[in-house]
Design an enzyme around this catalytic site. Structure first.
Site, PDB file in Angstrom:
ATOM      1  N   VAL A   1      48.281  25.183  37.527  1.00 24.11           N
ATOM      2  CA  VAL A   1      49.030  26.541  38.323  1.00 24.11           C
ATOM      3  C   VAL A   1      48.765  26.128  39.802  1.00 24.11           C
ATOM      4  O   VAL A   1      47.692  25.705  40.162  1.00 24.11           O
ATOM      5  CB  VAL A   1      48.597  28.031  37.742  1.00 24.11           C
ATOM      6  CG1 VAL A   1      48.911  28.941  38.909  1.00 24.11           C
ATOM      7  CG2 VAL A   1      49.172  28.029  36.521  1.00 24.11           C
TER       8      VAL A   1
ATOM      9  N   LEU B   1      46.654  37.742  51.908  1.00 22.06           N
ATOM     10  CA  LEU B   1      46.097  39.018  52.254  1.00 22.06           C
ATOM     11  C   LEU B   1      45.198  39.771  51.296  1.00 22.06           C
ATOM     12  O   LEU B   1      45.591  39.953  50.038  1.00 22.06           O
ATOM     13  CB  LEU B   1      47.485  39.931  52.496  1.00 22.06           C
ATOM     14  CG  LEU B   1      46.997  41.249  53.114  1.00 22.06           C
ATOM     15  CD1 LEU B   1      46.668  41.250  54.471  1.00 22.06           C
ATOM     16  CD2 LEU B   1      48.137  42.315  52.902  1.00 22.06           C
ATOM     17  N   GLY B   2      43.953  40.274  51.799  1.00 19.05           N
ATOM     18  CA  GLY B   2      43.048  40.974  50.943  1.00 19.05           C
ATOM     19  C   GLY B   2      43.329  42.439  51.318  1.00 19.05           C
ATOM     20  O   GLY B   2      43.765  42.602  52.466  1.00 19.05           O
TER      21      GLY B   2
ATOM     22  N   ASP C   1      45.639  39.756  47.335  1.00 15.01           N
ATOM     23  CA  ASP C   1      44.276  39.787  46.234  1.00 15.01           C
ATOM     24  C   ASP C   1      43.997  41.400  46.408  1.00 15.01           C
ATOM     25  O   ASP C   1      43.374  42.080  47.367  1.00 15.01           O
ATOM     26  CB  ASP C   1      43.231  39.260  47.192  1.00 15.01           C
ATOM     27  CG  ASP C   1      41.813  39.266  46.157  1.00 15.01           C
ATOM     28  OD1 ASP C   1      41.836  38.643  45.268  1.00 15.01           O
ATOM     29  OD2 ASP C   1      40.969  40.136  46.633  1.00 15.01           O
TER      30      ASP C   1
ATOM     31  N   TYR D   1      39.745  48.844  44.006  1.00 16.71           N
ATOM     32  CA  TYR D   1      40.035  49.115  45.414  1.00 16.71           C
ATOM     33  C   TYR D   1      41.141  50.562  45.326  1.00 16.71           C
ATOM     34  O   TYR D   1      41.510  50.783  46.333  1.00 16.71           O
ATOM     35  CB  TYR D   1      40.985  48.035  45.979  1.00 16.71           C
ATOM     36  CG  TYR D   1      40.089  46.850  46.202  1.00 16.71           C
ATOM     37  CD1 TYR D   1      38.734  46.713  45.984  1.00 16.71           C
ATOM     38  CD2 TYR D   1      40.801  45.610  46.299  1.00 16.71           C
ATOM     39  CE1 TYR D   1      38.030  45.356  46.091  1.00 16.71           C
ATOM     40  CE2 TYR D   1      40.056  44.326  46.613  1.00 16.71           C
ATOM     41  CZ  TYR D   1      38.907  44.187  46.115  1.00 16.71           C
ATOM     42  OH  TYR D   1      38.216  43.023  46.421  1.00 16.71           O
TER      43      TYR D   1
ATOM     44  N   LYS E   1      41.752  42.350  39.558  1.00 21.58           N
ATOM     45  CA  LYS E   1      40.374  42.143  39.102  1.00 21.58           C
ATOM     46  C   LYS E   1      39.775  43.378  38.093  1.00 21.58           C
ATOM     47  O   LYS E   1      40.312  44.784  38.467  1.00 21.58           O
ATOM     48  CB  LYS E   1      39.374  41.984  40.234  1.00 21.58           C
ATOM     49  CG  LYS E   1      39.556  41.057  41.467  1.00 21.58           C
ATOM     50  CD  LYS E   1      38.594  40.832  42.381  1.00 21.58           C
ATOM     51  CE  LYS E   1      39.046  40.298  43.682  1.00 21.58           C
ATOM     52  NZ  LYS E   1      39.634  41.216  44.657  1.00 21.58           N
TER      53      LYS E   1
ATOM     54  N   HIS F   1      35.620  41.053  38.345  1.00 23.02           N
ATOM     55  CA  HIS F   1      35.249  41.360  39.589  1.00 23.02           C
ATOM     56  C   HIS F   1      33.708  40.914  39.904  1.00 23.02           C
ATOM     57  O   HIS F   1      33.265  40.495  41.123  1.00 23.02           O
ATOM     58  CB  HIS F   1      35.311  42.912  39.964  1.00 23.02           C
ATOM     59  CG  HIS F   1      35.522  43.097  41.261  1.00 23.02           C
ATOM     60  ND1 HIS F   1      36.628  44.057  41.767  1.00 23.02           N
ATOM     61  CD2 HIS F   1      34.916  42.676  42.426  1.00 23.02           C
ATOM     62  CE1 HIS F   1      36.396  44.362  42.795  1.00 23.02           C
ATOM     63  NE2 HIS F   1      35.480  43.656  43.389  1.00 23.02           N
TER      64      HIS F   1
END
Ligand code: NDP
Length: 299
Positions: free
Chosen positions: A15, A22-23, A48, A53, A78, A111
């Site tokens: 892949v 962009l986080g 990401d 989050y 994650k 994570h």
């Protein structure tokens, strides 16, 4: 103007992953949709996020509003430690897909390692192997794993992680871990690529981060770029994947405008030499449900 195309990195399962994305850690939910939509319109193709989050829904909304085809995107999320263990990981993964509004992710990461409960960490990764097998994750990997965590995981599972996402910026360059990644065929993904973790902690200021370092600011002046652009270019020269976070449209654009210059080998080496060998974020060895009691709500 046609947006630039991000260079791609090859993962160990064939892949390809964009080298810049962009986080959205600490992007408030109410600002995340616009940040993602802006980034995708600017040409970003990698986002990401993480269950922890608390903005996966807004990421999904930003993707839909952008109008960019899902097949062109690389979406990473994650699994948080409150969902470690085989069965819990399946519930956590399916909740992430639901919140994002997608039928698959491009990269699914554990994570954190949980050294005190490493059997649960292994079981969570074994669950991720099943998501890879059934096509709901195109690649799987880990985050914040040390060399020892990686070797133990690889000994006890079938799939070598495609990615280890770790703290990495000019003041913390992780040379030893990067060598292990190269040996094992794992792509290094840099979190806090701009050194944000040194700056946004309470009581800190910009002077603690690499963006005000004279080595970086002098290169910025030389190339007519900003310090952030020089640092992101340094990541690209090394072959890392960098995921800078911003919720400001002008910075989102700035952080992607890095494909029209290159750094010379000695300039890369000068930035390498800024390494202080001290992490800004938590020590992964000390991470546990006790030190990080946050629980993801999968209802
Ligand atoms: P970054 O190095 O990306 O820095 C982000 C900070 O820098 C924010 O405060 C942002 O503010 C500011 N900033 C962004 N662009 C610029 C610029 N061009 N000039 C000056 N300042 C700028 O750090 P993060 O810790 O946010 O890391 C990035 C991503 O990495 C996260 O969003 C997340 O996806 C991932 N991450 C993963 C972790 C893990 O454990 N796996 C841990 C931490 C992060 P503003 O938004 O106001 O522009």
């Amino acid at each position: 103007m046609t947006p630039a195309t991000t260079p791609a990195l090859n993962l160990n399962n064939g892949v390809t992953m964009p080298a810049l994305g962009l986080g959205v850690f600490q992007s408030p939910p109410e600002e995340t949709t616009a940040a993602v939509e802006t980034a995708l319109r600017d040409g970003y193709r990698l986002i990401d996020t993480a269950a922890a989050y608390d903005n996966e829904r807004e990421v999904g909304e930003g993707i839909r509003r952008s109008g960019v085809d899902r097949d062109e995107l690389f979406v990473t999320t994650k699994l948080w430690i409150s969902d470690y263990g085989f069965d819990a990981a399946r519930i956590g993964f399916e909740a992430s897909l639901r919140r994002l509004g997608v039928d698959h992710v491009d990269l699914y990461l554990l994570h954190q390692p949980v050294p005190t409960h490493f059997d649960d960490t292994i079981a969570a990764f074994k669950a991720a192997e099943t998501f890879l097998a059934d096509g709901r994750a195109r690649a799987i990997g880990v985050s914040n794993f040390s060399a020892e965590h990686l070797r133990t995981l690889i000994d006890r599972t079938d799939v070598v992680p495609a990615v280890n996402q770790v703290e990495l910026h000019p003041y913390f360059t992780q040379p030893a871990l990067r060598e292990v990644h190269a040996e094992l065929g794992i792509v290094t993904q840099a979190w806090s690529p701009l050194g944000g973790v040194l700056v946004y902690v309470p009581g800190s200021d910009e002077s603690r981060g690499p963006l005000t370092d004279p080595v970086v600011t002098e290169l910025a002046a030389k190339y007519g770029k900003t310090p952030a652009q020089v640092v992101l270019r340094w990541h690209l020269e090394h072959g890392f994947c960098a995921i800078p976070k911003s919720v400001k449209a002008h910075r989102i654009a700035e952080n992607f405008d890095v494909f029209d210059f290159t750094l010379e080998a000695e300039e890369v080496a000068a930035i390498d030499a800024l390494d202080k060998g001290v992490r800004g974020g938590p020590d992964p060895e000390r991470l546990s449900p006790e030190t990080y009691p946050y629980i993801v709500d999968n209802s």
